[in-house]
Motif scaffolding. Structure first.
Motif, PDB file in Angstrom:
ATOM      1  N   ALA A  11       0.966  -1.190  -0.132  1.00  0.00           N
ATOM      2  CA  ALA A  11      -0.177   0.110  -0.075  1.00  0.00           C
ATOM      3  C   ALA A  11       0.786   1.201   0.098  1.00  0.00           C
ATOM      4  CB  ALA A  11      -0.842   0.173   1.414  1.00  0.00           C
ATOM      5  N   LEU A  12       1.020   1.936  -1.090  1.00  0.00           N
ATOM      6  CA  LEU A  12       1.856   3.102  -1.239  1.00  0.00           C
ATOM      7  C   LEU A  12       0.975   4.533  -1.234  1.00  0.00           C
ATOM      8  CD1 LEU A  12       4.766   3.714  -1.891  1.00  0.00           C
ATOM      9  CD2 LEU A  12       4.290   3.572  -4.349  1.00  0.00           C
ATOM     10  N   PRO A  13       1.485   5.311  -0.459  1.00  0.00           N
ATOM     11  CA  PRO A  13       0.764   6.612  -0.468  1.00  0.00           C
ATOM     12  C   PRO A  13       1.425   7.476  -1.699  1.00  0.00           C
ATOM     13  CG  PRO A  13       2.634   6.614   1.226  1.00  0.00           C
ATOM     14  CD  PRO A  13       2.470   5.382   0.624  1.00  0.00           C
ATOM     15  N   TRP A  14       0.425   8.107  -2.244  1.00  0.00           N
ATOM     16  CA  TRP A  14       0.754   8.863  -3.421  1.00  0.00           C
ATOM     17  C   TRP A  14       0.216  10.488  -3.332  1.00  0.00           C
ATOM     18  CZ3 TRP A  14       4.521   6.999  -6.303  1.00  0.00           C
ATOM     19  CH2 TRP A  14       4.824   7.694  -7.353  1.00  0.00           C
ATOM     20  N   GLN A  17       1.222  16.638  -7.220  1.00  0.00           N
ATOM     21  CA  GLN A  17       2.234  17.605  -7.187  1.00  0.00           C
ATOM     22  C   GLN A  17       1.085  19.063  -6.475  1.00  0.00           C
ATOM     23  OE1 GLN A  17       4.461  18.497 -10.559  1.00  0.00           O
ATOM     24  NE2 GLN A  17       5.600  20.044  -9.290  1.00  0.00           N
ATOM     25  N   SER A  18      -0.091  19.171  -7.111  1.00  0.00           N
ATOM     26  CA  SER A  18      -0.791  20.291  -6.485  1.00  0.00           C
ATOM     27  C   SER A  18      -1.339  20.384  -5.304  1.00  0.00           C
ATOM     28  CB  SER A  18      -2.069  20.296  -7.502  1.00  0.00           C
ATOM     29  OG  SER A  18      -2.626  19.139  -7.532  1.00  0.00           O
ATOM     30  N   ASP A  19      -1.224  19.216  -4.510  1.00  0.00           N
ATOM     31  CA  ASP A  19      -1.512  18.804  -3.159  1.00  0.00           C
ATOM     32  C   ASP A  19      -0.245  18.931  -2.112  1.00  0.00           C
ATOM     33  OD1 ASP A  19      -4.347  18.994  -3.894  1.00  0.00           O
ATOM     34  OD2 ASP A  19      -4.110  16.466  -3.814  1.00  0.00           O
ATOM     35  N   PHE A  20       0.913  18.754  -2.787  1.00  0.00           N
ATOM     36  CA  PHE A  20       1.847  18.209  -1.772  1.00  0.00           C
ATOM     37  C   PHE A  20       2.341  19.323  -0.945  1.00  0.00           C
ATOM     38  CE2 PHE A  20       6.188  17.924  -0.656  1.00  0.00           C
ATOM     39  CZ  PHE A  20       6.386  16.606  -0.353  1.00  0.00           C
ATOM     40  N   ASP A  21       2.313  20.798  -1.240  1.00  0.00           N
ATOM     41  CA  ASP A  21       2.929  21.858  -0.207  1.00  0.00           C
ATOM     42  C   ASP A  21       1.913  21.772   0.850  1.00  0.00           C
ATOM     43  OD1 ASP A  21       5.154  22.558  -1.643  1.00  0.00           O
ATOM     44  OD2 ASP A  21       4.110  23.853  -2.759  1.00  0.00           O
ATOM     45  N   SER A  38       9.693  17.010  -5.929  1.00  0.00           N
ATOM     46  CA  SER A  38      10.370  16.352  -6.864  1.00  0.00           C
ATOM     47  C   SER A  38      11.040  15.304  -5.799  1.00  0.00           C
ATOM     48  CB  SER A  38      11.356  17.240  -7.688  1.00  0.00           C
ATOM     49  OG  SER A  38      11.970  18.025  -6.858  1.00  0.00           O
ATOM     50  N   GLU A  39      11.580  15.851  -4.762  1.00  0.00           N
ATOM     51  CA  GLU A  39      12.551  14.974  -3.930  1.00  0.00           C
ATOM     52  C   GLU A  39      11.631  13.696  -3.458  1.00  0.00           C
ATOM     53  OE1 GLU A  39      14.741  14.671   0.215  1.00  0.00           O
ATOM     54  OE2 GLU A  39      14.094  16.749  -0.575  1.00  0.00           O
ATOM     55  N   TRP A  40      10.311  13.950  -3.047  1.00  0.00           N
ATOM     56  CA  TRP A  40       9.428  12.876  -2.579  1.00  0.00           C
ATOM     57  C   TRP A  40       9.162  11.829  -3.535  1.00  0.00           C
ATOM     58  CZ3 TRP A  40       4.691  11.731  -4.804  1.00  0.00           C
ATOM     59  CH2 TRP A  40       4.048  10.619  -4.465  1.00  0.00           C
ATOM     60  N   HIS A  41       8.863  12.512  -4.985  1.00  0.00           N
ATOM     61  CA  HIS A  41       8.513  11.702  -6.104  1.00  0.00           C
ATOM     62  C   HIS A  41       9.334  10.791  -6.546  1.00  0.00           C
ATOM     63  CE1 HIS A  41       7.526  10.855 -10.386  1.00  0.00           C
ATOM     64  NE2 HIS A  41       6.112  10.767  -9.716  1.00  0.00           N
ATOM     65  N   ILE A  60      -1.840   1.823  -4.951  1.00  0.00           N
ATOM     66  CA  ILE A  60      -1.509   3.135  -4.767  1.00  0.00           C
ATOM     67  C   ILE A  60      -2.663   3.889  -4.282  1.00  0.00           C
ATOM     68  CG2 ILE A  60      -1.109   5.246  -6.007  1.00  0.00           C
ATOM     69  CD1 ILE A  60       1.327   3.521  -6.566  1.00  0.00           C
ATOM     70  N   VAL A  61      -2.346   4.758  -3.193  1.00  0.00           N
ATOM     71  CA  VAL A  61      -3.549   5.277  -2.693  1.00  0.00           C
ATOM     72  C   VAL A  61      -3.075   6.753  -2.607  1.00  0.00           C
ATOM     73  CG1 VAL A  61      -4.759   5.960  -0.497  1.00  0.00           C
ATOM     74  CG2 VAL A  61      -3.959   3.253  -1.121  1.00  0.00           C
TER      75      VAL A  61
END
Length: 112
Positions: A11-14, A17-21, A38-41, A60-61
């Protein structure tokens, strides 16, 4: 005999980009999290590739703010990596039940 992809699921969190900050700013443990999308991705893509190459099925969640915050509140949990991992696992299990999936052994990033 079951193949690994039939037996194990990650189970992988995803994050989008628009939500990350915004999600990063809400995390109580952000000092230990990648600061940029970009580092997280890059890290998440590496984990994804490693497990996919090992023949594991990956769920993918996508983590979005409103459902995450509601789930945390409902469970009386703080917004930490451990709680987010539980959220992702809970979402993946719920999806599997809806899809009437077979028995699965859950593997999380913390187990590796």
């Amino acid at each position: 005999m079951d193949t690994p992809s039939e037996t194990y699921r990650l189970a992988l969190p995803w994050y989008k980009q628009s939500d990350f900050d915004e999600l990063w700013a809400l995390a109580e443990d952000r000092a230990v999290l990648p600061r940029s999308y970009s580092e997280w991705h890059q890290r998440a893509s590496g984990v994804y590739s490693r497990f996919l190459n090992a023949g594991m099925a990956i769920q993918i969640v996508t983590v979005r703010r409103p459902p995450l915050l509601k789930w945390l509140s409902d469970h009386g949990l703080r917004n930490t990596s451990a709680a987010r991992r539980l959220y992702v696992e809970d979402c993946a299990v719920a999806r599997a039940r809806l899809a009437q999936g077979s028995a699965m052994a859950w593997v999380t990033l913390s187990d590796q």
